[in-house]
Write a protein that holds these residues in place. Structure first.
Motif, PDB file in Angstrom:
ATOM      1  N   SER A   1      -6.808 -10.312 -15.411  1.00  7.41           N
ATOM      2  CA  SER A   1      -5.756 -10.845 -14.707  1.00  7.41           C
ATOM      3  C   SER A   1      -5.754 -12.265 -15.232  1.00  7.41           C
ATOM      4  N   ASN A   2      -4.630 -12.605 -16.113  1.00 10.56           N
ATOM      5  CA  ASN A   2      -4.591 -13.934 -16.337  1.00 10.56           C
ATOM      6  C   ASN A   2      -5.881 -14.615 -17.176  1.00 10.56           C
ATOM      7  N   ASN A   3      -6.218 -13.622 -18.083  1.00 10.37           N
ATOM      8  CA  ASN A   3      -7.560 -13.931 -18.809  1.00 10.37           C
ATOM      9  C   ASN A   3      -8.854 -14.324 -17.970  1.00 10.37           C
ATOM     10  N   LEU A   4      -8.744 -13.531 -16.843  1.00 11.54           N
ATOM     11  CA  LEU A   4     -10.098 -13.477 -15.877  1.00 11.54           C
ATOM     12  C   LEU A   4     -10.288 -12.320 -15.791  1.00 11.54           C
ATOM     13  N   CYS A   5     -11.755 -12.016 -15.581  1.00  5.47           N
ATOM     14  CA  CYS A   5     -12.171 -10.556 -15.080  1.00  5.47           C
ATOM     15  C   CYS A   5     -12.408 -10.573 -13.816  1.00  5.47           C
ATOM     16  N   VAL A   6     -11.624  -9.616 -12.919  1.00 11.37           N
ATOM     17  CA  VAL A   6     -11.490  -9.587 -11.652  1.00 11.37           C
ATOM     18  C   VAL A   6     -11.717  -8.232 -10.988  1.00 11.37           C
ATOM     19  N   LYS A   7     -12.484  -8.127  -9.926  1.00 14.97           N
ATOM     20  CA  LYS A   7     -12.793  -6.709  -9.435  1.00 14.97           C
ATOM     21  C   LYS A   7     -11.543  -6.179  -8.736  1.00 14.97           C
ATOM     22  N   LYS A   8     -10.531  -7.011  -8.350  1.00 18.19           N
ATOM     23  CA  LYS A   8      -9.296  -6.586  -7.633  1.00 18.19           C
ATOM     24  C   LYS A   8      -8.217  -7.185  -8.181  1.00 18.19           C
ATOM     25  N   CYS A   9      -7.294  -6.614  -8.577  1.00 14.64           N
ATOM     26  CA  CYS A   9      -6.043  -7.289  -8.834  1.00 14.64           C
ATOM     27  C   CYS A   9      -5.254  -7.898  -7.764  1.00 14.64           C
ATOM     28  N   PRO A  10      -4.472  -9.037  -7.982  1.00  9.92           N
ATOM     29  CA  PRO A  10      -3.696  -9.798  -7.075  1.00  9.92           C
ATOM     30  C   PRO A  10      -2.755  -8.803  -6.159  1.00  9.92           C
ATOM     31  N   GLU A  11      -2.509  -8.990  -4.963  1.00 11.55           N
ATOM     32  CA  GLU A  11      -1.446  -8.314  -4.089  1.00 11.55           C
ATOM     33  C   GLU A  11      -0.296  -8.259  -5.239  1.00 11.55           C
ATOM     34  N   ASN A  12       0.463  -7.181  -4.996  1.00 14.37           N
ATOM     35  CA  ASN A  12       1.837  -6.751  -5.510  1.00 14.37           C
ATOM     36  C   ASN A  12       1.621  -6.794  -7.124  1.00 14.37           C
ATOM     37  N   GLN A  13       0.360  -6.482  -7.443  1.00 12.02           N
ATOM     38  CA  GLN A  13       0.305  -6.236  -8.926  1.00 12.02           C
ATOM     39  C   GLN A  13      -0.259  -4.550  -9.200  1.00 12.02           C
ATOM     40  N   LEU A  14      -0.075  -4.072 -10.139  1.00 13.13           N
ATOM     41  CA  LEU A  14      -0.545  -2.796 -10.663  1.00 13.13           C
ATOM     42  C   LEU A  14      -1.592  -2.783 -11.611  1.00 13.13           C
ATOM     43  N   ILE A  15      -2.319  -1.724 -12.142  1.00 17.14           N
ATOM     44  CA  ILE A  15      -3.311  -1.863 -12.835  1.00 17.14           C
ATOM     45  C   ILE A  15      -2.865  -0.734 -13.994  1.00 17.14           C
ATOM     46  N   TYR A  16      -2.787  -1.210 -15.252  1.00 20.59           N
ATOM     47  CA  TYR A  16      -2.585  -0.424 -16.248  1.00 20.59           C
ATOM     48  C   TYR A  16      -3.418  -0.756 -17.524  1.00 20.59           C
ATOM     49  N   GLU A  17      -4.048   0.326 -17.869  1.00 22.94           N
ATOM     50  CA  GLU A  17      -5.147   0.014 -18.987  1.00 22.94           C
ATOM     51  C   GLU A  17      -6.076  -1.129 -18.701  1.00 22.94           C
ATOM     52  N   ASN A  18      -6.619  -1.046 -17.356  1.00 23.05           N
ATOM     53  CA  ASN A  18      -7.689  -2.117 -16.925  1.00 23.05           C
ATOM     54  C   ASN A  18      -6.829  -3.437 -17.000  1.00 23.05           C
ATOM     55  N   LYS A  19      -5.543  -3.645 -16.916  1.00 26.20           N
ATOM     56  CA  LYS A  19      -5.139  -4.752 -16.752  1.00 26.20           C
ATOM     57  C   LYS A  19      -4.168  -4.957 -15.408  1.00 26.20           C
ATOM     58  N   CYS A  20      -4.208  -6.257 -15.068  1.00 23.75           N
ATOM     59  CA  CYS A  20      -3.107  -6.177 -13.711  1.00 23.75           C
ATOM     60  C   CYS A  20      -1.874  -6.802 -14.347  1.00 23.75           C
ATOM     61  N   LEU A  21      -1.016  -5.944 -13.780  1.00 25.58           N
ATOM     62  CA  LEU A  21       0.676  -6.193 -14.262  1.00 25.58           C
ATOM     63  C   LEU A  21       1.424  -6.565 -13.112  1.00 25.58           C
ATOM     64  N   ASN A  22       2.607  -7.397 -13.362  1.00 28.80           N
ATOM     65  CA  ASN A  22       3.577  -7.321 -12.454  1.00 28.80           C
ATOM     66  C   ASN A  22       4.566  -6.157 -12.325  1.00 28.80           C
ATOM     67  N   SER A  23       4.626  -5.664 -13.349  1.00 26.25           N
ATOM     68  CA  SER A  23       5.648  -4.320 -13.616  1.00 26.25           C
ATOM     69  C   SER A  23       5.068  -3.232 -14.473  1.00 26.25           C
ATOM     70  N   CYS A  24       5.583  -2.058 -14.259  1.00 20.85           N
ATOM     71  CA  CYS A  24       5.213  -1.083 -15.448  1.00 20.85           C
ATOM     72  C   CYS A  24       5.608  -1.500 -16.598  1.00 20.85           C
ATOM     73  N   PRO A  25       4.846  -1.189 -17.656  1.00 22.10           N
ATOM     74  CA  PRO A  25       5.296  -1.656 -19.203  1.00 22.10           C
ATOM     75  C   PRO A  25       6.229  -0.643 -19.753  1.00 22.10           C
ATOM     76  N   THR A  26       7.295  -1.186 -20.469  1.00 25.04           N
ATOM     77  CA  THR A  26       8.209  -0.373 -20.996  1.00 25.04           C
ATOM     78  C   THR A  26       7.608  -0.123 -22.279  1.00 25.04           C
ATOM     79  N   GLN A  27       7.994   1.351 -22.723  1.00 21.22           N
ATOM     80  CA  GLN A  27       7.451   2.159 -23.725  1.00 21.22           C
ATOM     81  C   GLN A  27       8.320   2.413 -24.897  1.00 21.22           C
TER      82      GLN A  27
END
Length: 70
Positions: A44-70
């Motif tokens: 999350s923002n170049n930090l290793c965190v045990k839990k993503c911030p609220e309102n973020q989701l986990i995708y491929e071990n990264k905390c994101l604000n929204s689903c990635p587009t493919q």
């Protein structure tokens, strides 16, 4: 080396204190620069965190604000 002064981080490769981790590294436990976050941590923002911030989701071990587009 276990500790650096406030505002600096332990560089894993040189074991010296640095003000900034390299662009390809992440900050672990607010004190160490690492190439990869340990198991059960997320990026999350170049930090290793045990839990993503609220309102973020986990995708491929990264905390994101929204689903990635493919």
């Amino acid at each position: 080396m276990d500790n650096c002064p406030n505002g600096t981080f332990i560089d894993n490769e040189t074991t010296s204190c640095v003000k900034n981790c390299r662009s390809d590294e992440y900050i672990l436990d607010n004190k160490r620069c690492v190439n990869e976050c340990p198991e059960n941590y997320f990026i999350s923002n170049n930090l290793c965190v045990k839990k993503c911030p609220e309102n973020q989701l986990i995708y491929e071990n990264k905390c994101l604000n929204s689903c990635p587009t493919q």
